[in-house]
Design a protein around this motif. Structure first.
Motif, PDB file in Angstrom:
ATOM      1  N   GLY A  63       0.777  -1.229   0.071  1.00 23.55           N
ATOM      2  CA  GLY A  63      -0.027   0.196   0.118  1.00 23.55           C
ATOM      3  C   GLY A  63       0.771   1.335   0.136  1.00 23.55           C
ATOM      4  N   ALA A  64       1.871   1.147   0.746  1.00 26.89           N
ATOM      5  CA  ALA A  64       2.759   2.581   1.041  1.00 26.89           C
ATOM      6  C   ALA A  64       3.545   2.624  -0.766  1.00 26.89           C
ATOM      7  N   VAL A  66       2.480   1.801  -3.335  1.00 25.53           N
ATOM      8  CA  VAL A  66       1.341   2.271  -4.198  1.00 25.53           C
ATOM      9  C   VAL A  66       1.030   3.820  -4.154  1.00 25.53           C
ATOM     10  N   CYS A  67       0.987   4.125  -2.903  1.00 21.27           N
ATOM     11  CA  CYS A  67       0.733   5.679  -2.435  1.00 21.27           C
ATOM     12  C   CYS A  67       1.881   6.326  -2.915  1.00 21.27           C
ATOM     13  N   VAL A  68       3.061   6.191  -2.797  1.00 22.52           N
ATOM     14  CA  VAL A  68       4.405   6.742  -3.067  1.00 22.52           C
ATOM     15  C   VAL A  68       4.187   6.840  -4.675  1.00 22.52           C
ATOM     16  N   GLY A  70       1.733   6.745  -6.771  1.00 28.30           N
ATOM     17  CA  GLY A  70       0.698   7.439  -7.232  1.00 28.30           C
ATOM     18  C   GLY A  70       1.072   8.883  -7.062  1.00 28.30           C
ATOM     19  N   VAL A  71       1.719   9.508  -6.039  1.00 29.28           N
ATOM     20  CA  VAL A  71       2.266  10.782  -5.721  1.00 29.28           C
ATOM     21  C   VAL A  71       3.333  11.178  -6.705  1.00 29.28           C
TER      22      VAL A  71
END
Length: 105
Positions: A63-64, A66-68, A70-71
């Motif tokens: 999850g981390a 994917v978030c990084v 995406g940003v």
């Protein structure tokens, strides 16, 4: 003396016989123990490695990431848009300057 020697030999022979009998009895007891033990569980015939589900730590890591990611993609998109607008403004300014130069001739 020979009577004492004969008695000693008889005692030694009896002790040896008793020792052999005791060893034989102990071996029989051990054999009986082994016979009454249940056979060890056999491993399954299938030798494929079955992977269990992912742990919570792995899911948090995914999850981390994917978030990084995406940003990072969002910032890259903004940077491309700013570059495109800068090129468009530069083209308009250069066209205006080129038009002014052409009128003065």
């Amino acid at each position: 003396m020979s009577d004492a020697l004969a008695k000693a030999e008889a005692a030694a022979s009896e002790a040896a016989t008793n020792t052999a009998a005791v060893q034989l009895a102990l071996a029989a007891v051990e054999l009986a123990k082994l016979a009454h033990q249940q056979p060890a569980a056999q491993p399954p015939a299938c030798h494929q490695a079955h992977r269990q589900g992912r742990s919570p730590g792995e899911w948090l890591g995914i999850g981390a990431a994917v978030c990084v990611g995406g940003v990072g993609i969002a910032f890259a998109s903004i940077a491309i848009a700013i570059c495109g607008m800068s090129v468009a403004i530069l083209a308009l300014v250069l066209r205006s300057i080129w038009g002014d130069i052409q009128k003065k001739r």
